[in-house]
Design a protein around this motif. Structure first.
Motif, PDB file in Angstrom:
ATOM      1  N   UNK A   1      22.443 -46.751 -55.653  1.00 57.76           N
ATOM      2  CA  UNK A   1      22.722 -47.149 -54.273  1.00 57.76           C
ATOM      3  C   UNK A   1      24.157 -46.804 -53.891  1.00 57.76           C
ATOM      4  N   UNK A   2      25.086 -46.985 -54.816  1.00 54.59           N
ATOM      5  CA  UNK A   2      26.481 -46.643 -54.559  1.00 54.59           C
ATOM      6  C   UNK A   2      26.630 -45.154 -54.281  1.00 54.59           C
ATOM      7  N   UNK A   3      25.977 -44.327 -55.081  1.00 50.65           N
ATOM      8  CA  UNK A   3      26.006 -42.880 -54.855  1.00 50.65           C
ATOM      9  C   UNK A   3      25.386 -42.516 -53.515  1.00 50.65           C
ATOM     10  N   UNK A   4      24.270 -43.146 -53.178  1.00 47.92           N
ATOM     11  CA  UNK A   4      23.581 -42.825 -51.934  1.00 47.92           C
ATOM     12  C   UNK A   4      24.436 -43.183 -50.720  1.00 47.92           C
ATOM     13  N   UNK A   5      25.135 -44.294 -50.795  1.00 49.75           N
ATOM     14  CA  UNK A   5      26.023 -44.686 -49.696  1.00 49.75           C
ATOM     15  C   UNK A   5      27.074 -43.606 -49.432  1.00 49.75           C
TER      16      UNK A   5
END
Length: 307
Positions: free
Chosen positions: A85-89
């Protein structure tokens, strides 16, 4: 840091690939306690990320193996979920700024990214609970590595929030300028048309001070604001010209001007124009470093778990 040489499209594609790698290897982590290692090549213009935890051997303590195995089961899955999720953000903010069509589509994407950012808190809570459930005294490296990932996720979420706060008034301006352009096509009776064009010309003229009030984002990068000021001036000029021919009851001239300007009312593709300032943004954002940072945190965690 030196600006990357990649384009907006190639950068977002690279970030997307990083996410896919972490996703695939994350499944392996859950099943075999293997976390993805650091990339072989650092991102352009950025030195490799290294950490002492990734180079020092785990401390061998008798009786720790069962505890370490339990930690793999409890910490691995939540860590990968948070990392994904951090990467996707980070990836989606780059895409939002430089590729999504301006106006309403960008507003929708801003809402979607805010919803994604809200998912970080429960994912972080799940990882925190998993970390709190292990024996930190027996596995201090696991505790430290997992909490470093939590810190990274919190920092990225805060940076994304700052980006979205800056983009919201820009997108609202684009929606308002689109509404003026859409007004060029509305017709009616002669008296109604003249009154409507008077109001539309005034609305178009108001775009200029509205653009002047937009803050540069980032503060050192005025490109986004300057683009909107130029577009506001152009739309105001074109709307005033359409008003003049409308008041002169020159319907054919009005239709000819509208047909000439409507295919490219701003004189250029707005997303492509904004993408030209990406190098400045890249020099002032922490988000392009997120794939390397997350990979380093996961590598630390893998090592701490005995991978």
């Amino acid at each position: 840091m030196a600006p990357p040489t990649t384009t907006a499209r190639s950068s977002s594609s690279a970030a997307r690939s990083s996410r896919h790698v972490v996703t695939a290897l994350g499944l392996v982590l859950v099943l075999t306690a293997c976390v993805p290692p650091l990339p072989d090549e650092p991102r352009a213009g950025r030195p490799p990320v290294a950490s002492p935890a990734a180079t020092a051997a785990p401390v061998a303590t008798p009786g720790v193996a069962p505890v370490r195995g339990a930690a793999r089961e409890s910490v691995g899955g939540p860590a990968v979920d948070l990392a994904e999720t951090t990467l996707d953000l980070a990836r989606r903010v780059d895409f939002l700024r430089h590729e999504v069509p301006r106006g309403r589509a960008q507003q929708v994407q801003i809402t979607d990214v805010r919803a994604l950012a809200r998912q970080v808190e429960p994912l972080a809570a799940a990882l925190t609970a998993a970390v709190d459930g292990i024996d930190a005294a027996a596995l201090p490296q696991v505790d430290a590595a997992a909490r470093a990932l939590l810190d990274e996720a919190a920092a990225v979420t805060a940076a994304v929030g700052t980006e979205l706060d800056a983009l919201e008034p820009v997108a609202a301006f684009d929606v308002e300028s689109d509404a003026v352009v859409d007004g060029w096509t509305v017709r009616g009776s002669r008296s109604e048309f003249a009154a409507r064009m008077d109001a539309l010309a005034a609305r178009a003229a108001a775009l200029v001070p509205l653009a002047e009030q937009l803050p540069p984002s980032p503060p050192a990068c005025p490109g986004t604001r300057e683009n909107r000021l130029a577009w506001a001036q152009l739309i105001a000029q074109r709307t005033a010209a359409l008003r003049e021919v409308a008041l002169a009851a020159a319907g054919t001239a009005y239709d000819e001007l509208r047909a000439m300007w409507s295919p490219a009312p701003y004189g250029e593709d707005r997303a492509a124009a904004d993408a030209e300032s990406r190098a400045c943004w890249a020099a002032h954002t922490p988000l392009l470093a997120v794939p390397d940072e997350v990979a380093a945190r996961l590598a630390d965690l893998e090592h701490a778990l005995g991978g």
